[in-house]
Design a protein around this motif. Structure first.
Motif, PDB file in Angstrom:
ATOM      1  N   PRO A 208       0.831  -1.209   0.000  1.00  0.00           N
ATOM      2  CA  PRO A 208       0.000   0.000   0.000  1.00  0.00           C
ATOM      3  C   PRO A 208       0.863   1.255   0.000  1.00  0.00           C
ATOM      4  O   PRO A 208       2.020   1.235   0.439  1.00  0.00           O
ATOM      5  N   GLU A 209       0.296   2.363  -0.494  1.00  0.00           N
ATOM      6  CA  GLU A 209       1.044   3.619  -0.565  1.00  0.00           C
ATOM      7  C   GLU A 209       1.595   4.019   0.797  1.00  0.00           C
ATOM      8  O   GLU A 209       2.705   4.540   0.899  1.00  0.00           O
ATOM      9  N   GLN A 210       0.855   3.769   1.879  1.00  0.00           N
ATOM     10  CA  GLN A 210       1.310   4.142   3.218  1.00  0.00           C
ATOM     11  C   GLN A 210       2.549   3.377   3.648  1.00  0.00           C
ATOM     12  O   GLN A 210       3.242   3.780   4.587  1.00  0.00           O
ATOM     13  N   ALA A 211       2.851   2.278   2.948  1.00  0.00           N
ATOM     14  CA  ALA A 211       4.022   1.475   3.297  1.00  0.00           C
ATOM     15  C   ALA A 211       5.225   1.803   2.432  1.00  0.00           C
ATOM     16  O   ALA A 211       6.280   1.187   2.582  1.00  0.00           O
ATOM     17  N   VAL A 212       5.098   2.794   1.533  1.00  0.00           N
ATOM     18  CA  VAL A 212       6.196   3.214   0.680  1.00  0.00           C
ATOM     19  C   VAL A 212       6.803   4.491   1.264  1.00  0.00           C
ATOM     20  O   VAL A 212       6.111   5.481   1.470  1.00  0.00           O
ATOM     21  N   PHE A 213       8.086   4.452   1.527  1.00  0.00           N
ATOM     22  CA  PHE A 213       8.795   5.600   2.092  1.00  0.00           C
ATOM     23  C   PHE A 213       9.814   6.095   1.067  1.00  0.00           C
ATOM     24  O   PHE A 213      10.887   5.522   0.914  1.00  0.00           O
ATOM     25  N   ARG A 214       9.426   7.142   0.338  1.00  0.00           N
ATOM     26  CA  ARG A 214      10.357   7.820  -0.582  1.00  0.00           C
ATOM     27  C   ARG A 214      11.024   8.903   0.257  1.00  0.00           C
ATOM     28  O   ARG A 214      10.474   9.993   0.425  1.00  0.00           O
ATOM     29  N   VAL A 215      12.178   8.603   0.794  1.00  0.00           N
ATOM     30  CA  VAL A 215      12.725   9.440   1.856  1.00  0.00           C
ATOM     31  C   VAL A 215      13.616  10.543   1.306  1.00  0.00           C
ATOM     32  O   VAL A 215      14.290  10.393   0.288  1.00  0.00           O
ATOM     33  N   ASP A 216      13.599  11.657   2.000  1.00  0.00           N
ATOM     34  CA  ASP A 216      14.465  12.798   1.726  1.00  0.00           C
ATOM     35  C   ASP A 216      14.903  13.322   3.085  1.00  0.00           C
ATOM     36  O   ASP A 216      14.101  13.903   3.824  1.00  0.00           O
TER      37      ASP A 216
ATOM     38  N   ARG B 185      -1.018  19.543   1.089  1.00  0.00           N
ATOM     39  CA  ARG B 185      -0.619  20.947   0.922  1.00  0.00           C
ATOM     40  C   ARG B 185       0.674  21.047   0.112  1.00  0.00           C
ATOM     41  O   ARG B 185       0.864  21.982  -0.648  1.00  0.00           O
ATOM     42  N   LYS B 186       1.581  20.092   0.280  1.00  0.00           N
ATOM     43  CA  LYS B 186       2.819  20.106  -0.505  1.00  0.00           C
ATOM     44  C   LYS B 186       2.525  19.881  -1.991  1.00  0.00           C
ATOM     45  O   LYS B 186       3.089  20.556  -2.860  1.00  0.00           O
ATOM     46  N   VAL B 187       1.635  18.955  -2.287  1.00  0.00           N
ATOM     47  CA  VAL B 187       1.281  18.702  -3.680  1.00  0.00           C
ATOM     48  C   VAL B 187       0.606  19.927  -4.294  1.00  0.00           C
ATOM     49  O   VAL B 187       0.828  20.252  -5.469  1.00  0.00           O
ATOM     50  N   ASP B 188      -0.211  20.638  -3.521  1.00  0.00           N
ATOM     51  CA  ASP B 188      -0.839  21.860  -4.028  1.00  0.00           C
ATOM     52  C   ASP B 188       0.207  22.854  -4.531  1.00  0.00           C
ATOM     53  O   ASP B 188       0.019  23.502  -5.569  1.00  0.00           O
ATOM     54  N   VAL B 189       1.300  22.986  -3.774  1.00  0.00           N
ATOM     55  CA  VAL B 189       2.365  23.905  -4.197  1.00  0.00           C
ATOM     56  C   VAL B 189       2.962  23.455  -5.520  1.00  0.00           C
ATOM     57  O   VAL B 189       3.104  24.246  -6.468  1.00  0.00           O
ATOM     58  N   LEU B 190       3.337  22.197  -5.628  1.00  0.00           N
ATOM     59  CA  LEU B 190       3.981  21.699  -6.842  1.00  0.00           C
ATOM     60  C   LEU B 190       3.055  21.843  -8.048  1.00  0.00           C
ATOM     61  O   LEU B 190       3.508  22.192  -9.149  1.00  0.00           O
ATOM     62  N   ARG B 191       1.780  21.606  -7.859  1.00  0.00           N
ATOM     63  CA  ARG B 191       0.827  21.746  -8.965  1.00  0.00           C
ATOM     64  C   ARG B 191       0.680  23.194  -9.395  1.00  0.00           C
ATOM     65  O   ARG B 191       0.285  23.475 -10.532  1.00  0.00           O
TER      66      ARG B 191
ATOM     67  N   ILE C  70       7.706  11.089   0.860  1.00  0.00           N
ATOM     68  CA  ILE C  70       7.121  11.753  -0.295  1.00  0.00           C
ATOM     69  C   ILE C  70       6.097  10.840  -0.955  1.00  0.00           C
ATOM     70  O   ILE C  70       6.393   9.687  -1.278  1.00  0.00           O
ATOM     71  N   ARG C  71       4.907  11.346  -1.153  1.00  0.00           N
ATOM     72  CA  ARG C  71       3.838  10.563  -1.763  1.00  0.00           C
ATOM     73  C   ARG C  71       4.093  10.407  -3.262  1.00  0.00           C
ATOM     74  O   ARG C  71       4.783  11.222  -3.877  1.00  0.00           O
TER      75      ARG C  71
END
Length: 461
Positions: free
Chosen positions: A155-163, A250-256, A414-415
């Motif tokens: 699931p997406e919640q189990a994916v950690f795209r880390v920064d 809110r982060k995705v809103d900025v990028l969009r 990161i989603r």
């Protein structure tokens, strides 16, 4: 909490310099129990004794500030498995065991698709998590495909795209300063802020990392992930809460909302360069093109700069300048918020007050506000500087990230759609650069960058 961490690429620089010290910090903070185990895996064909000695050496070198018993606990919890991450049978033997496992892909990004495919074929235990380091994909197409592979695995919640930038003290303080202080949020907009600089300039040259860096470059290594993440925290609307959904939305809103660069803007608002031979810290540094392992024909940039605008009500008219460069004369790692000048000064003599500047220092971590007041004579202006040092964090950035992975808190990862939006912003830049639309400039190692002088007489020698 998951008590088993598998690191593919376990004897690489990332593991020795950051992941193992991060685990030592968690042990020192009492966050890891006696049952915790770390499994190192790569294609080296070593054994447990060799890996434990290697881990002990790296911990002594990079985690000396943590107690010896915490470092020893990490070594005692470690074991080694030889495995080819592209071979499902090898991967299955590594992840086999009771209960869920956290799998950290400390690998070159080009191996991510094959590694994820192998993990899918091997069958991760229920409740497992997977961690991927930046950059996530090599372009928009590969990021979309990698997201599809991951969606089939966990699931997406189990994916950690880390920064790890998101776990730094000052980065966290960006949100605290904005959202917990009434004096800032009302003026946190284009009416009062003219420009935001997000800069990671470093004196560090290539330092033997050609195998990774020459295939990536400054734009993908720093701007596409680290600096765009900082842009999100600076520019996002106040979230309802700091849980994963609200913060990520809110982060995705900025990028969009970032205006795509097109046409002549790509030449006017982007810059790429690489360093030539020079002096850094009293030593001679060869030109990037002459560094061992570099293919000069690739034209890999060591400095990237992009000027962006955000098309929304809050930020229309504010410039966001993202820049990162290597082998520069001085380190400059900060978010600098430039306020607009006051509309009128009631002082005689043609006095001018420089605009206010709020600096979030990233390394070292501090906070500085540059103001203007009066000096000994009430009618004369004088600069004022207010500085606050950040309290040392209980955990280093990688310790915080590993704790989030093991406890299952994805707020600072990161989603999938967020990673794709970041690539959308920079895809036109990559295309323009690869086509030669934007020339590859040069700057001397130890200077301030292309078109800028050296920072000191020593650098000019």
């Amino acid at each position: 909490m998951i008590d088993r961490l598998v690191i593919f690429g376990a004897t690489g620089d990332l593991s020795g310099r950051f992941l193992l010290p991060g685990l030592a910090s968690l042990h020192a903070a009492g966050q890891l129990g006696d049952r915790f185990r770390v499994v190192g895996a790569d294609r080296g064909g070593q054994d447990d004794a060799w890996f434990r000695q290697w881990a002990a050496d790296r911990l002594d070198r990079h985690a000396a500030t943590w107690p010896a018993d915490a470092r020893r606990a990490v070594v005692d919890a470690a074991c080694y498995r030889r495995a080819d991450v592209t071979d499902p049978a090898d991967v299955a033997s590594v992840i086999a065991g009771p209960g869920p496992v956290a799998v950290y892909l400390a690998l070159p990004p080009a191996l991510f698709p094959a590694a994820v495919t192998s993990l899918h074929a091997a069958g991760l235990p229920a409740g497992s998590r997977i961690v991927l380091e930046k950059p996530f994909g090599t372009d928009l197409g590969t990021a979309v495909e990698l997201n599809r592979l991951l969606a089939d695995l966990v699931p997406e919640q189990a994916v950690f795209r880390v920064d790890h930038f998101l776990a730094m003290t000052t980065v966290q303080n960006l949100l605290g300063s904005r959202l917990a202080n009434r004096v800032l949020e009302p003026i946190w907009n284009s009416t009062h802020i003219s420009e935001v600089e997000i800069v990671w300039d470093e004196t560090l040259a290539l330092e033997g990392r050609a195998g990774y860096y020459d295939g990536v470059g400054a734009l993908k290594d720093m701007l596409q992930n680290h600096l765009l993440q900082l842009l999100c925290l600076v520019a996002m609307e106040p979230p309802v809460s700091l849980d994963e959904r609200d913060l990520r939305n809110r982060k995705v809103d900025v990028l969009r909302s970032v205006r795509p660069l097109t046409g002549t803007d790509l030449g006017r608002r982007t810059r790429r360069a690489r360093y030539t031979a020079g002096r850094l810290g009293g030593r001679e540094v060869p030109a990037y093109a002459d560094e061992q392992g570099v293919d000069p024909v690739r034209g890999t940039e060591t400095l990237a700069e992009v000027q962006l605008e955000i098309d929304n009500w809050r930020w229309a008219g504010t410039v966001f300048r993202l820049r990162s460069g290597k082998a520069l004369g001085t380190d400059r790692k900060e978010v600098a918020v430039h306020f607009r000048s006051v509309p009128h000064l009631p002082f005689g003599g043609g006095e001018e007050a420089p605009p206010n500047l709020l600096r979030f220092g990233l390394d070292p971590e501090d906070l500085t506000l540059h103001l203007t007041g009066t000096g000994a004579h009430a009618h004369l202006l004088a600069p004022l500087e207010l500085t606050a040092r950040m309290e040392p964090p209980e955990l280093p950035a990688y310790g915080r990230l590993l704790l989030d992975v093991l406890t299952g808190d994805p707020a600072l990862s990161i989603r999938g759609d967020e990673a794709e939006e970041a690539w959308r912003i920079l895809t036109p830049v990559l295309s323009a650069w690869s086509s030669g639309m934007v020339p590859l400039e040069e700057y001397r190692a130890g200077s301030g960058g292309p078109g800028r002088p050296a920072h000191s007489a020593a650098d000019q020698a």
